[in-house]
Design a protein around this motif. Structure first.
Motif: not given
Ligand code: T6T
Length: 324
Positions: A222-242
């Protein structure tokens, strides 16, 4: 209730003084062996908008106060890379070093050596577990930032479903506090189940892979908390890819130019922006106070704000910079 009804919440105004370190001897000047007019900033990593914004704030304040200012940045957020940078700076004996230690324990020895060489140490953003080395530590209230993320995410997911934390590197004081604040706050949201904390080693690509693997195992994420810049930038890419944009709600700490684009595009639902320029400027103020024998504040907390697509235009001033 910890969180205001508005999504944009300014967390406290500046300064919580948890202890005062007073060195009011009336004497002015460096008590150590260094050049009392020289300050050096050692951030966590080079070419990173959070630290660039910090540098901008610090350098403007140093200029205002009449101090020489230099930045020496490690190429990577890693204690093994930051240590030789620190050792090299210590050899040149500045009056004070502003440092963002990349590990809460691994940086203790080299930082103690700097202090023992008579250099004033000020922690900016991250901090050591050992509180005896720095004169002052300036940072966001990271634990509260994690709580804010949990409450904001709860609203976005309707208070239910599995949620994941992507943290950067274990041993990073700030992001560990954010992850803990988030997980602790889930006790107020029993409908949300924690899938735990995974580490991306401050590499965006690793955060994207974590998202792919988690979605394979938990398609109902349902949701993701990314604790900093690198984790948030990468998580966004992962969600876009999926192709999960908007379906899986994402909250990221920080506000880099890419994160702001992701917010605008709807890939991310909220950003928690810090005040890196303020952290840098206050770091310089405290370093100058220590060098001038004035009263130093041991702990200072700076502002954070949760920003959504709806209020991003009004909050542009919180976005991080690529250059000063
Ligand atoms: O989130 C910031 C900083 O506060 C943290 O300590 C490390 O990561 C950042 O620099 C963003 O990359």
């Amino acid at each position: 209730m910890r969180v205001a009804k508005r999504t944009a919440v300014l967390l406290g105004t500046v300064v919580t003084v948890s202890a005062m370190l007073v060195s009011c001897s009336g004497q002015v000047g460096n008590t150590g062996a260094g050049d009392a007019k020289k300050l050096v900033l050692i951030p966590g990593a080079a070419d990173e908008p959070f630290y660039i914004s910090m540098q901008c704030g610090a350098q403007a304040e140093a200029q205002r106060l009449g101090y020489d200012f230099d930045t020496q940045a490690p190429t990577k957020f890693d204690a093994g890379v930051q240590t030789p940078v620190l050792t090299g700076v210590v050899a040149n004996k500045p009056g004070a070093i502003l440092i963002a230690p990349t590990h809460a324990t691994a940086m203790a020895n080299p930082m103690k050596q700097a202090k023992d060489a008579g250099i004033k140490i000020v922690e900016v953003d991250t901090a050591l577990d050992d509180t005896s080395i720095a004169e002052s530590s300036i940072a966001s209230d990271n634990s509260k930032g994690g709580e804010l993320a949990a409450d904001t995410l709860a609203k976005l997911v309707g208070d239910k479903g599995p949620v994941l934390v992507i943290n950067t590197k274990a041993g990073t004081s700030t992001t560990d506090a954010r992850a803990k604040g988030f997980i602790d706050a889930l006790s107020d949201h029993p409908g949300m189940t924690s899938l735990g904390v995974q580490y991306n080693n401050n590499e965006a690509a690793q955060a994207a892979s974590i998202i792919t693997a988690t979605l394979a195992a938990h398609p109902d994420l349902a949701g993701v908390f990314a604790t900093n810049l690198s984790s948030a930038e990468g998580a966004a890419t992962g969600l876009r890819n999926a192709n999960k944009l908007g379906q899986v709600k994402l909250i990221g700490f920080d506000a880099s130019p890419k994160q702001v684009e992701d917010l605008k595009a709807g890939t991310v639902q909220a950003l928690i922006a810090q005040d890196p320029a303020g952290i840098g400027a206050k770091g310089v103020d405290e370093a100058a106070a220590a060098l001038e024998g004035k009263q130093v504040t041991r702990t200072i907390q700076t502002d954070m704000i949760a920003i959504t697509q709806a209020d991003m235009d009004a909050n542009e001033r919180y976005f991080y910079k690529r250059e000063c």
